[in-house]
Every structure is written in structure tokens, then in C-alpha cells.
Design a protein around this motif. Structure first.
Motif, mmCIF file in Angstrom:
data_model
loop_
_atom_site.group_PDB
_atom_site.id
_atom_site.type_symbol
_atom_site.label_atom_id
_atom_site.label_comp_id
_atom_site.label_asym_id
_atom_site.label_seq_id
_atom_site.Cartn_x
_atom_site.Cartn_y
_atom_site.Cartn_z
ATOM 1 N N LEU A 63 71.149 54.034 16.559
ATOM 2 C CA LEU A 63 70.694 55.375 17.333
ATOM 3 C C LEU A 63 71.853 56.124 18.030
ATOM 4 O O LEU A 63 72.194 57.123 18.086
ATOM 5 N N ILE A 64 72.881 55.075 18.428
ATOM 6 C CA ILE A 64 74.156 55.723 19.035
ATOM 7 C C ILE A 64 75.111 55.936 17.927
ATOM 8 O O ILE A 64 75.484 57.158 18.226
ATOM 9 N N MET A 65 75.257 55.324 17.069
ATOM 10 C CA MET A 65 76.574 55.529 16.124
ATOM 11 C C MET A 65 75.980 56.653 15.008
ATOM 12 O O MET A 65 76.706 57.197 14.271
ATOM 13 N N GLY A 66 74.871 56.456 14.410
ATOM 14 C CA GLY A 66 74.037 57.385 13.675
ATOM 15 C C GLY A 66 73.626 58.829 14.274
ATOM 16 O O GLY A 66 74.381 59.808 14.228
ATOM 17 N N LEU A 67 72.577 58.509 14.748
ATOM 18 C CA LEU A 67 71.884 60.026 15.245
ATOM 19 C C LEU A 67 72.738 60.325 16.576
ATOM 20 O O LEU A 67 72.874 61.838 16.568
ATOM 21 N N GLY A 68 73.241 59.785 17.428
ATOM 22 C CA GLY A 68 73.879 60.178 18.532
ATOM 23 C C GLY A 68 75.124 60.985 17.951
ATOM 24 O O GLY A 68 75.445 61.885 18.432
ATOM 25 N N ASN A 69 75.963 60.336 17.036
ATOM 26 C CA ASN A 69 77.017 60.896 16.652
ATOM 27 C C ASN A 69 76.966 62.299 15.909
ATOM 28 O O ASN A 69 77.666 63.176 15.660
ATOM 29 N N VAL A 70 75.867 62.285 15.066
ATOM 30 C CA VAL A 70 75.563 63.564 14.461
ATOM 31 C C VAL A 70 75.147 64.511 15.704
ATOM 32 O O VAL A 70 75.460 65.840 15.645
ATOM 33 N N GLY A 71 74.422 64.254 16.640
ATOM 34 C CA GLY A 71 73.894 65.187 17.654
ATOM 35 C C GLY A 71 75.231 65.708 18.225
ATOM 36 O O GLY A 71 75.271 66.860 18.751
ATOM 37 N N LEU A 72 76.344 64.688 18.375
ATOM 38 C CA LEU A 72 77.372 65.228 19.225
ATOM 39 C C LEU A 72 78.339 66.223 18.503
ATOM 40 O O LEU A 72 78.657 67.186 19.035
ATOM 41 N N PHE A 73 78.230 65.950 17.179
ATOM 42 C CA PHE A 73 79.016 66.781 16.359
ATOM 43 C C PHE A 73 78.195 68.251 16.116
ATOM 44 O O PHE A 73 78.857 69.506 16.040
ATOM 45 N N LEU A 74 77.039 68.227 15.941
ATOM 46 C CA LEU A 74 76.075 69.321 16.219
ATOM 47 C C LEU A 74 76.224 70.176 17.508
ATOM 48 O O LEU A 74 76.160 71.496 17.500
ATOM 49 N N ALA A 75 76.412 69.472 18.694
ATOM 50 C CA ALA A 75 76.609 70.049 19.868
ATOM 51 C C ALA A 75 77.834 70.881 19.896
ATOM 52 O O ALA A 75 78.063 71.925 20.510
ATOM 53 N N GLY A 76 79.059 70.450 19.013
ATOM 54 C CA GLY A 76 80.175 71.170 18.979
ATOM 55 C C GLY A 76 79.830 72.382 18.048
ATOM 56 O O GLY A 76 80.865 73.403 17.944
ATOM 57 N N VAL B 121 88.340 46.061 12.899
ATOM 58 C CA VAL B 121 86.911 46.537 13.049
ATOM 59 C C VAL B 121 86.490 46.763 14.249
ATOM 60 O O VAL B 121 85.439 47.655 14.486
ATOM 61 N N GLY B 122 86.686 46.030 15.242
ATOM 62 C CA GLY B 122 86.258 46.158 16.526
ATOM 63 C C GLY B 122 86.668 47.209 17.053
ATOM 64 O O GLY B 122 85.883 48.097 17.996
ATOM 65 N N GLY B 123 88.120 47.442 16.962
ATOM 66 C CA GLY B 123 88.651 48.720 17.442
ATOM 67 C C GLY B 123 88.142 50.139 16.794
ATOM 68 O O GLY B 123 87.747 51.075 17.498
ATOM 69 N N MET B 124 87.788 49.898 15.604
ATOM 70 C CA MET B 124 87.226 51.194 14.995
ATOM 71 C C MET B 124 85.682 51.294 15.360
ATOM 72 O O MET B 124 84.998 52.404 15.637
ATOM 73 N N GLU B 125 85.155 50.221 15.644
ATOM 74 C CA GLU B 125 83.756 50.616 16.595
ATOM 75 C C GLU B 125 83.797 51.522 17.886
ATOM 76 O O GLU B 125 82.871 52.041 18.001
ATOM 77 N N ARG B 126 84.651 51.071 18.466
ATOM 78 C CA ARG B 126 84.815 51.677 19.901
ATOM 79 C C ARG B 126 85.309 53.168 19.458
ATOM 80 O O ARG B 126 84.891 54.184 20.057
ATOM 81 N N VAL B 127 85.959 53.556 18.438
ATOM 82 C CA VAL B 127 86.318 54.740 17.931
ATOM 83 C C VAL B 127 84.961 55.590 17.692
ATOM 84 O O VAL B 127 84.631 56.691 17.917
ATOM 85 N N ALA B 128 83.910 54.689 17.325
ATOM 86 C CA ALA B 128 82.600 55.540 16.817
ATOM 87 C C ALA B 128 81.529 55.488 18.161
ATOM 88 O O ALA B 128 80.917 56.436 18.357
ATOM 89 N N VAL B 129 81.776 54.572 19.201
ATOM 90 C CA VAL B 129 80.877 54.507 20.200
ATOM 91 C C VAL B 129 81.338 55.076 21.592
ATOM 92 O O VAL B 129 80.444 55.874 22.095
ATOM 93 N N LEU B 130 82.753 55.306 21.759
ATOM 94 C CA LEU B 130 83.020 55.674 23.017
ATOM 95 C C LEU B 130 83.164 57.573 23.009
ATOM 96 O O LEU B 130 83.008 57.920 24.090
#
Length: 231
Positions: free
Chosen positions: A134-147, A186-195
Motif C-alpha cells: 500500500l505504501i510503495m505500490g499504491l501510495g507512490n502511484v498516487g504521489l506521481f498522479l498528484a503531480g 537494498v535497504g537504502g533503496m527501500e528508503r528511496v521508495a518510502v520516504l
């Protein structure tokens, strides 16, 4: 755009969410001993795991987080603040299918934070993974859509900021699920996706909070006399 009291409270909720999450991540990570916590190697979820175990068959690592209650409480607080900010600024950000779709997906992402907090990965992995989706999938699509919100809307006024955050988040998501660290682990990349979502909300909250307060329209002499006559 003038901001009413409700909208200002929502903006302040957004401002508070990211610092709470980041400070809790830092403090909880500093309590790790043997191994020390690494933002490049370990996942964010490792901070919230309730037991000391060898974790993750695809990337085996020893996880032991003494202050996991702090991280889970902060993640839940982040969920509440982000959701409250969304709901209290719902009408202020604009109207239309793009804005409403983005808001809905971002609201689902706040539910992901709540799931991740309430169900640590070593307690209920399925619900925790659902939260991550929900965070990295739907949420990030929503964030891009907000743009992509129309420039005539309040949300669209900050299109460059939002598009940049959405693009970074989606790129991080793809690379994280592909288990590609690209130099930051990979841990750092997760933060790029979540933060990007909470950081974007923090920035937008500051921008909204700086807008003038809504001032009631003055009553003209004619309107005042009419009101007296009606009495």
C-alpha cells in the motif's frame, strides 16, 4: 488561496509526520548492538521486528531491535498524521478526477503505515507485506498522479515538487523490489521508495501553512441595513 483553520491543522499534521518517523528511525537504529544497524543493509521493517532472529531467506541477516516499540509507535503516529492531513486538506487541494484519485491512493498508503506498525514482519508477514504494498505500490502511484493535478488546483501549484517526489518514489520502488541497491544498498533503496511521500507531505504542509488565513468578507453598509430591516 486562503487557508481556513481546519486546513491549517491538516498542514501542521503533515509537517510533523516526517520528522517523527525519521527521528524514531535514527534513535531505534542507534540502540542496535551486534550487529549495528545499517541503513544500506537493513530494511526499515527490521527496526520494528519484535524478536531477535535471522530474518529474510533472500537476504539473510540477524535482526534484533531492542527499541522496536518506539519505531512501531512512531510509524503508527506517522500513519495518523498523514491521514489526518489528507482528510483536513481534502477540499483545499482541489477537485477533479486526478486530484481525488491521488488523494484516495495516498490515503490507502497511510493505511499501509498503520498495518506495518501494528503487524511487524516477524509477527504477521502477510499483513506487513500488504502494508508495504500500500505504501510503495499504491501510495507512490498516487504521489506521481498528484503531480499531474491541473495547475488551476492548489495541488497543481506545486507540480514540479510533486512530480519529482513521485518519480523518485516509483523509481525506488521498482529497484527495491528488483533487489537492486545501485550503490546505496537494498535497504537504502527501500528508503528511496518510502520516504518521498512523508517528505513531500512535510514540504507541502509548510507551503500550505504559510498561506494567508481565510478572512471573512466584509459586510457592506447596504447589506448591514438590509439585515437590520429583516429583523
Amino acid at each position: 488561496m486562503n487557508l481556513n483553520g481546519t486546513g491549517r491543522v491538516g498542514a501542521l499534521c503533515w509537517v510533523a509526520a516526517a520528522p517523527i518517523f525519521l527521528v524514531a528511525s535514527l534513535v531505534t537504529g542507534l540502540r542496535w548492538r551486534e550487529p549495528t544497524y545499517s541503513w544500506a543493509i537493513h530494511n526499515i521493517s527490521d527496526l520494528g521486528n519484535a524478536r531477535c532472529v535471522i530474518w529474510d531467506s533472500s537476504r539473510p541477516r540477524y535482526v534484533c531491535s531492542p527499541w522496536h516499540p518506539l519505531m512501531n509507535a512512531a510509524t503508527l503516529a506517522t500513519a495518523v498524521l498523514l491521514a489526518t492531513g489528507l482528510l483536513l486538506t481534502w477540499r483545499i487541494l482541489g477537485r477533479g478526477a486526478v486530484v481525488r484519485s491521488a488523494q484516495t491512493l495516498l490515503l490507502l498508503a497511510t493505511g499501509g503505515y498503520a498495518l506495518a506498525a501494528l503487524y511487524p514482519a516477524d509477527i504477521d508477514e502477510n499483513l506487513h507485506v500488504l502494508g508495504a504494498f500500500l505504501i510503495m505500490g499504491l501510495g507512490n502511484v498516487g504521489l506521481f498522479l498528484a503531480g499531474l493535478a491541473p495547475r488551476t488546483t492548489t495541488l497543481g501549484r506545486w507540480r514540479p515538487l510533486t512530480l519529482t517526489a513521485g518519480f523518485i518514489a516509483l523509481t525506488g520502488t521498482v529497484l527495491f523490489f528488483a533487489q537492486q541497491g545501485v550503490g546505496i544498498g537494498v535497504g537504502g533503496m527501500e528508503r528511496v521508495a518510502v520516504l518521498p511521500f512523508p517528505l513531500w507531505a512535510c514540504c507541502l504542509g509548510v507551503l500550505l501553512a504559510e498561506t494567508p488565513a481565510q478572512v471573512p468578507a466584509p459586510v457592506s453598509v447596504t447589506d448591514h441595513n438590509s439585515m437590520i430591516g429583516e429583523r
